[in-house]
Design a protein around this motif. Structure first.
Motif, mmCIF file in Angstrom:
data_model
loop_
_atom_site.group_PDB
_atom_site.id
_atom_site.type_symbol
_atom_site.label_atom_id
_atom_site.label_comp_id
_atom_site.label_asym_id
_atom_site.label_seq_id
_atom_site.Cartn_x
_atom_site.Cartn_y
_atom_site.Cartn_z
ATOM 1 N N ARG A 39 0.785 -1.163 0.011
ATOM 2 C CA ARG A 39 -0.111 0.022 -0.098
ATOM 3 C C ARG A 39 0.806 1.240 -0.113
ATOM 4 O O ARG A 39 0.508 2.326 -0.582
ATOM 5 N N GLU A 42 2.057 1.760 -3.448
ATOM 6 C CA GLU A 42 0.748 2.073 -4.463
ATOM 7 C C GLU A 42 0.523 3.632 -4.294
ATOM 8 O O GLU A 42 0.016 4.112 -5.065
ATOM 9 N N THR A 43 1.008 4.282 -3.234
ATOM 10 C CA THR A 43 0.749 5.696 -3.042
ATOM 11 C C THR A 43 1.795 6.472 -3.592
ATOM 12 O O THR A 43 1.803 7.665 -3.943
ATOM 13 N N SER A 45 5.284 6.213 -2.822
ATOM 14 C CA SER A 45 6.266 6.495 -1.831
ATOM 15 C C SER A 45 7.411 5.868 -2.618
ATOM 16 O O SER A 45 7.809 4.796 -2.765
ATOM 17 N N PHE A 326 -2.994 6.010 5.540
ATOM 18 C CA PHE A 326 -2.566 5.697 4.240
ATOM 19 C C PHE A 326 -3.202 7.005 3.313
ATOM 20 O O PHE A 326 -2.371 7.575 2.496
ATOM 21 N N ALA A 327 -4.203 7.340 3.700
ATOM 22 C CA ALA A 327 -4.728 8.653 3.192
ATOM 23 C C ALA A 327 -3.813 9.817 3.342
ATOM 24 O O ALA A 327 -3.523 10.578 2.335
ATOM 25 N N ALA A 330 -0.558 9.366 1.412
ATOM 26 C CA ALA A 330 -0.790 9.743 0.021
ATOM 27 C C ALA A 330 -0.967 11.327 -0.355
ATOM 28 O O ALA A 330 -0.269 11.878 -1.315
ATOM 29 N N GLN A 334 1.656 13.478 -2.809
ATOM 30 C CA GLN A 334 1.009 14.458 -3.827
ATOM 31 C C GLN A 334 1.244 15.736 -3.797
ATOM 32 O O GLN A 334 1.957 16.471 -4.490
#
Length: 345
Positions: A39, A42-43, A45, A326-327, A330, A334
């Motif tokens: 995960r 997937e961000t 990182s 996780f939000a 992300a 970003q």
């Protein structure tokens, strides 16, 4: 060159791991590590950790199961009234029972990007030694043993190819609350530097120091301590990077100006742009603006971003949800990219 961005460490564990019976704990932990790394990747990182899914907590993982401990050690008080208590060492010699490199190697086997590894600073573990002393084991002998164990923990991670080894030094700001004279902080800085100075300049370039006012059960232990009293001394540490809480700071411009004045010439500073205990998820635009604020004080080529602290350092896996963590991560990635674009990097 884009602005580097890195996680700090702990991420709340999944419900499956929290509910796993002892017979299934090892397998559930392995799945949690794999999912955490997946995960994070997937961000987007560029650097990942294992989220400390297998650590009992960030502070005492090296001594889990050590027989020469009593539960009535130093107390860490939080602003909301709750406490965390360290164990007390009852006899020597002092030795680690677990090494951070084991967590690192497991994470590296699952990751497709560089992995950083957090280790506890020796200053935190120095609090295990009781004020009244230990018969037959003087404090100097303890500190010598502690420094050797801490060096071995860091060196093993460097030798195993860690992207960076991060010393968790959350007790730095707390020390000024416990001892406003600054003597305790001076002792912490001296001890940590004694360990850092055992490494070459090339090795220290891959060693960072993380400091925050704590983040546990949605509370902090030392956010009310003036950052100006900490930063000049903290930045005397012989580290290649500093990971510093800033998102929750009341006057970031003042703190950033102090960092700019005292930042060592060969170090990079990662500024916290995410507040782990704020339930609101930051927007990428908020993160961008925090980075741009930092860039008004610090050269862009010396700047990175991070979270203010880990999301679950004492294995508090419910105050902040895994999805929220996780939000937020992300949003950091970003928003850092947005800031880099605006700065022309």
């Amino acid at each position: 060159m884009p602005i580097p961005t890195e996680p700090i460490g702990s991420i709340p564990r999944p419900l499956e791991l929290l509910a796993a019976p002892p017979s299934e704990l090892s397998a559930a932990t392995g799945r949690a590590v794999r999912e955490t790394i997946q995960r994070l990747e997937e961000t987007g990182s560029p650097v990942v950790t294992d989220g400390e899914q297998a650590k009992p907590n960030f502070a005492t993982y090296p001594i889990a199961g050590l027989s020469s401990l009593s539960p009535d050690g130093a107390v860490i008080p939080y602003a909301d009234g709750h406490q965390r208590q360290l164990p007390r060492l009852t006899e020597g010699p002092f030795r680690y029972t677990h090494r951070a490199v084991d967590y690192l190697k497991t994470a590296q086997s699952q990751a497709s990007v560089p992995v950083k590894q957090a280790v506890i600073a020796p200053s935190m573990l120095s609090l295990l030694y009781p004020p009244e002393g230990i018969d037959g084991y003087p404090v100097k002998a303890f500190l010598d043993d502690l420094a050797s164990e801490a060096e071995a923990d860091i060196r093993a991670c460097l030798d195993a190819g860690a992207h960076v080894v991060q010393l968790d030094f959350t007790e730095a700001r707390l020390s000024l609350k416990l001892d406003p004279s600054g003597s305790l902080l001076d002792n912490f800085i001296t001890l940590n530097n004694q360990v850092l100075e055992r490494f070459s300049s090339e090795e220290r370039a891959r060693v960072g120091v993380q400091s925050s006012p704590g983040a546990d059960q949605d509370s902090t232990h030392s956010l009310d301590v003036d950052y100006a009293d900490l930063l000049p001394k903290l930045l005397q540490l012989r580290a290649g990077a500093f990971y510093l809480q800033m998102a929750s700071e009341s006057d970031p411009d003042r703190a950033l100006s102090i960092i700019a004045e005292h930042l060592p010439a060969d170090a990079r500073v990662f500024i916290g742009v995410i507040d782990p205990i704020d339930p609101a998820v930051e927007t990428p635009e908020q993160v961008r603006d925090r980075v741009l604020t930092a860039a008004r004080h610090l050269p862009a080529d010396r700047l990175g971003t991070c979270d203010d602290s880990g999301f679950a350092p004492y294995a508090d896996d419910t105050s902040t949800s895994r999805e929220t963590a996780f939000a937020k991560i992300a949003a950091r990635i970003q928003g850092t990219a947005l800031a880099a674009k605006e700065l022309g990097l």
